[in-house]
Design a protein around this motif. Structure first.
Motif, PDB file in Angstrom:
ATOM      1  N   UNK A   1      50.792  26.157 -27.948  1.00  0.00           N
ATOM      2  CA  UNK A   1      50.539  26.350 -26.523  1.00  0.00           C
ATOM      3  C   UNK A   1      51.801  26.625 -25.713  1.00  0.00           C
ATOM      4  N   UNK A   2      52.952  26.240 -26.240  1.00  0.00           N
ATOM      5  CA  UNK A   2      54.196  26.530 -25.522  1.00  0.00           C
ATOM      6  C   UNK A   2      54.897  27.764 -26.096  1.00  0.00           C
ATOM      7  N   UNK A   3      54.153  28.577 -26.873  1.00  0.00           N
ATOM      8  CA  UNK A   3      54.655  29.875 -27.301  1.00  0.00           C
ATOM      9  C   UNK A   3      55.306  29.935 -28.666  1.00  0.00           C
ATOM     10  N   UNK A   4      55.230  28.878 -29.459  1.00  0.00           N
ATOM     11  CA  UNK A   4      55.819  28.878 -30.805  1.00  0.00           C
ATOM     12  C   UNK A   4      54.969  29.766 -31.712  1.00  0.00           C
ATOM     13  N   UNK A   5      55.490  30.947 -32.066  1.00  0.00           N
ATOM     14  CA  UNK A   5      54.739  31.927 -32.872  1.00  0.00           C
ATOM     15  C   UNK A   5      54.324  31.364 -34.235  1.00  0.00           C
ATOM     16  N   UNK A   6      55.213  30.628 -34.886  1.00  0.00           N
ATOM     17  CA  UNK A   6      54.868  30.059 -36.193  1.00  0.00           C
ATOM     18  C   UNK A   6      53.698  29.089 -36.065  1.00  0.00           C
ATOM     19  N   UNK A   7      53.689  28.289 -35.024  1.00  0.00           N
ATOM     20  CA  UNK A   7      52.587  27.353 -34.799  1.00  0.00           C
ATOM     21  C   UNK A   7      51.293  28.106 -34.483  1.00  0.00           C
ATOM     22  N   UNK A   8      51.401  29.196 -33.719  1.00  0.00           N
ATOM     23  CA  UNK A   8      50.223  30.003 -33.423  1.00  0.00           C
ATOM     24  C   UNK A   8      49.640  30.601 -34.704  1.00  0.00           C
ATOM     25  N   UNK A   9      50.511  31.103 -35.570  1.00  0.00           N
ATOM     26  CA  UNK A   9      50.058  31.662 -36.847  1.00  0.00           C
ATOM     27  C   UNK A   9      49.426  30.582 -37.717  1.00  0.00           C
TER      28      UNK A   9
END
Length: 84
Positions: free
Chosen positions: A9-17
């Motif tokens: 939610x704070x924009x971490x691409x790895x976490x989004x993936x």
């Protein structure tokens, strides 16, 4: 809310993936409400349950989930507030 969702939610691409790989549907980026992955005649979309927004319709559920879960980091002030 677990750590991977907070990071996404704070924009971490790895976490989004990682959320996408795990089938996690992030909350609505506009109202913060719950969202759901929907199958529509063999095609897929993610929609906010309050109907404020949704993705376009995709031929594959992973693409719909990726489109929904990939988002920019909020402005710094909001990101600081979210971490509290």
């Amino acid at each position: 809310m677990n750590d991977i969702i907070r990071r996404a939610l704070v924009g971490d691409r790895e976490a989004q993936e990682e959320c996408t790989k795990q089938g996690i549907v992030l909350p609505c980026p506009f109202c913060g409400g719950e969202a759901e992955l929907k199958q529509l005649s063999g095609r897929w979309a993610v929609c906010c349950k309050t109907h404020c927004v949704g993705t376009k319709i995709y031929g594959n559920k992973n693409k719909a989930l990726t489109a929904w879960n990939t988002r920019q980091a909020p402005p710094r002030e909001e990101a600081d507030h979210e971490a509290d």
